[in-house]
Design a protein around this motif. Structure first.
Motif, short mmCIF file in Angstrom:
data_model
loop_
_atom_site.label_atom_id
_atom_site.label_comp_id
_atom_site.label_asym_id
_atom_site.label_seq_id
_atom_site.Cartn_x
_atom_site.Cartn_y
_atom_site.Cartn_z
N ASP A 127 0.84 -1.21 0.00
CA ASP A 127 0.00 0.00 0.00
C ASP A 127 0.87 1.26 0.00
O ASP A 127 0.57 2.23 -0.69
CB ASP A 127 -0.94 0.02 1.20
N GLU A 181 0.99 4.24 -2.77
CA GLU A 181 0.87 5.65 -2.41
C GLU A 181 2.06 6.45 -2.94
O GLU A 181 1.90 7.56 -3.45
CB GLU A 181 0.74 5.81 -0.90
N GLU A 236 1.55 6.99 -6.60
CA GLU A 236 0.51 8.02 -6.82
C GLU A 236 1.04 9.41 -6.51
O GLU A 236 0.75 10.36 -7.23
CB GLU A 236 -0.74 7.72 -6.00
N ASP A 237 1.82 9.54 -5.43
CA ASP A 237 2.41 10.83 -5.09
C ASP A 237 3.31 11.33 -6.21
O ASP A 237 3.30 12.52 -6.56
CB ASP A 237 3.23 10.75 -3.79
#
Length: 132
Positions: free
Chosen positions: A101, A105, A108-109
């Motif tokens: 996860d 993230e 995505e950042d």
């Protein structure tokens, strides 16, 4: 490998079934192997060759020295995994889920780019206190 080109996550997505987070985790694992004297010379060399792009991971597995070394490590890991008590197994599985996860993230950042506001994300207010 300091001045050498290094493969990116996308170069490993074929191995991970298209899962970008797993590809990133695999790349980071290869980086650790390349630096770790505990990994042993064959695995260090394999990791460096794959990370440099000189050889693909699938191709590396067809080289006896690499396949044997990795097979031994996998067998050790499997024995350790099978010896875990159920509570520890569950804890490690949850830790692995959190790690993946976190990789998702991070990806995505990176896609969002640099934040245009204060640390922690963009502000919902402008300088005059008015909601945007």
């Amino acid at each position: 490998m300091s001045n050498e080109r290094e493969i990116g996550d996308a170069d490993l997505t074929d191995i991970t079934g298209g899962d970008e987070a797993r590809a990133r985790a695999l790349r980071k694992t290869l980086q650790k192997l390349a630096r770790s004297s505990e990994a042993g010379a064959p695995l260090q060399e394999m990791a460096r060759e794959v990370l440099s792009g000189r050889i693909g991971l699938r191709e590396a597995m067809r080289i006896n020295a690499y396949a044997e070394a990795l097979g031994e490590r996998v067998a050790e890991g499997r024995r350790a995994y099978e010896a875990l008590p159920p509570e520890e197994l569950e804890r490690q599985q949850e830790e692995a889920r959190r790690y993946l996860d976190a990789q998702r993230e991070e990806i995505e950042d990176e896609r969002r780019g640099p934040a245009s506001g204060p640390p922690g994300g963009p502000s919902r207010h402008d300088g005059g206190g008015r909601r945007l």
